[in-house]
Design an enzyme around this catalytic site. Structure first.
Site, PDB file in Angstrom:
ATOM      1  N   HIS A   1       0.856  -1.192   0.000  1.00 52.47           N
ATOM      2  CA  HIS A   1       0.000   0.000   0.000  1.00 52.47           C
ATOM      3  C   HIS A   1       0.891   1.241   0.000  1.00 52.47           C
ATOM      4  O   HIS A   1       1.137   1.818  -1.042  1.00 52.47           O
ATOM      5  CB  HIS A   1      -0.953  -0.033   1.212  1.00 52.47           C
ATOM      6  CG  HIS A   1      -1.838   1.165   1.289  1.00 52.47           C
ATOM      7  ND1 HIS A   1      -2.115   1.809   2.462  1.00 52.47           N
ATOM      8  CD2 HIS A   1      -2.493   1.859   0.317  1.00 52.47           C
ATOM      9  CE1 HIS A   1      -2.914   2.839   2.221  1.00 52.47           C
ATOM     10  NE2 HIS A   1      -3.156   2.888   0.926  1.00 52.47           N
TER      11      HIS A   1
ATOM     12  N   CYS B   1      -0.216   0.086   9.624  1.00 50.54           N
ATOM     13  CA  CYS B   1      -0.489   1.457   9.172  1.00 50.54           C
ATOM     14  C   CYS B   1      -1.945   1.657   8.772  1.00 50.54           C
ATOM     15  O   CYS B   1      -2.599   2.593   9.227  1.00 50.54           O
ATOM     16  CB  CYS B   1       0.448   1.821   8.025  1.00 50.54           C
ATOM     17  SG  CYS B   1       2.154   1.970   8.592  1.00 50.54           S
ATOM     18  N   HIS B   2      -2.467   0.773   7.924  1.00 49.11           N
ATOM     19  CA  HIS B   2      -3.869   0.926   7.495  1.00 49.11           C
ATOM     20  C   HIS B   2      -4.602  -0.405   7.509  1.00 49.11           C
ATOM     21  O   HIS B   2      -5.648  -0.541   6.892  1.00 49.11           O
ATOM     22  CB  HIS B   2      -3.941   1.552   6.102  1.00 49.11           C
ATOM     23  CG  HIS B   2      -3.102   2.788   5.947  1.00 49.11           C
ATOM     24  ND1 HIS B   2      -1.826   2.762   5.433  1.00 49.11           N
ATOM     25  CD2 HIS B   2      -3.351   4.074   6.293  1.00 49.11           C
ATOM     26  CE1 HIS B   2      -1.310   3.996   5.455  1.00 49.11           C
ATOM     27  NE2 HIS B   2      -2.226   4.803   5.972  1.00 49.11           N
ATOM     28  N   GLY B   3      -4.027  -1.402   8.150  1.00 53.70           N
ATOM     29  CA  GLY B   3      -4.771  -2.637   8.402  1.00 53.70           C
ATOM     30  C   GLY B   3      -4.747  -3.700   7.323  1.00 53.70           C
ATOM     31  O   GLY B   3      -5.562  -4.625   7.359  1.00 53.70           O
TER      32      GLY B   3
ATOM     33  N   PRO C   1      -6.106  -1.986   2.415  1.00 50.93           N
ATOM     34  CA  PRO C   1      -5.967  -1.363   1.080  1.00 50.93           C
ATOM     35  C   PRO C   1      -4.748  -1.802   0.251  1.00 50.93           C
ATOM     36  O   PRO C   1      -4.626  -1.360  -0.895  1.00 50.93           O
ATOM     37  CB  PRO C   1      -5.850   0.134   1.404  1.00 50.93           C
ATOM     38  CG  PRO C   1      -5.231   0.176   2.762  1.00 50.93           C
ATOM     39  CD  PRO C   1      -5.787  -1.022   3.487  1.00 50.93           C
TER      40      PRO C   1
END
Ligand code: FES
Length: 183
Positions: free
Chosen positions: A123, A147-149, A162
């Site tokens: 990502h 960071c964003h899963g 993502p």
């Protein structure tokens, strides 16, 4: 007739003026080359960078089930010595139509007990967790990007975004049963 013939331009040899143009052109080229050289030269990798272009890793001391991280070209590379149970888990979803970036485990790890991947989330480049036993690894026994899963499975395939792609496989080769060269 005679006039017409006389008006046809005859091929001529280089004149003094041509010679000056040629000399000027060559001087410009040489000047440009000497102006560019420091920039071209600075684009060559330095000796220490070239040395890091590939790294050799002694894998003889890695225990089954262990995950280690080495540095290659400034990036973390995850090296995993997989047990049968880990392999079975990694292969479980080969061919699953829900895979975000479809790949079979054997495509990602030709020598199945060894999974070798660049440990950088696809990502935005964070380093996924999962190398330590105490790390969160997500529901597929792989890696979890804090960071964003994003979630990666036991083959390093992305299972929840993502992140758009699987953890990349670097170029590597087994030099023998105990050593691999990455890069
Ligand atoms: S950098 Fe890993 S999910 Fe965003």
């Amino acid at each position: 007739m005679t006039d017409a013939v006389n008006k046809i331009e005859q091929p001529r040899g280089p004149t003094r003026r041509d010679f000056l143009y040629i000399c000027t052109g060559m001087a410009t080229l040489v000047g440009a080359a000497s102006f560019l050289w420091p920039f071209i030269d600075s684009m060559q990798p330095s000796a220490d960078v070239a040395a890091m272009a590939s790294v050799e890793v002694d894998i003889s001391l890695i225990e089954p089930g262990q995950r280690i991280t080495i540095k290659w070209r400034g990036k973390p590379v995850f090296v995993v010595y997989r047990t049968d149970a880990m392999l079975a888990q990694a292969r479980e979803d080969d061919g699953n139509p829900a895979l975000i970036d479809p790949a079979t485990d054997s495509e990602r790890a030709p020598r199945p007990e060894w999974l070798i991947m660049v440990g950088v989330c696809t990502h935005l480049g964070c380093i996924p967790l999962g190398q330590k036993d105490s790390d969160p690894r997500g529901p597929y026994g792989g890696w979890f990007c804090p960071c964003h899963g994003s979630i990666y499975d036991a083959s390093g395939r992305v299972r929840k975004g993502p992140a758009p792609r699987n953890l990349p496989i670097p170029p590597y080769a087994f030099l023998d049963d105990h050593r691999i060269r990455i890069g």
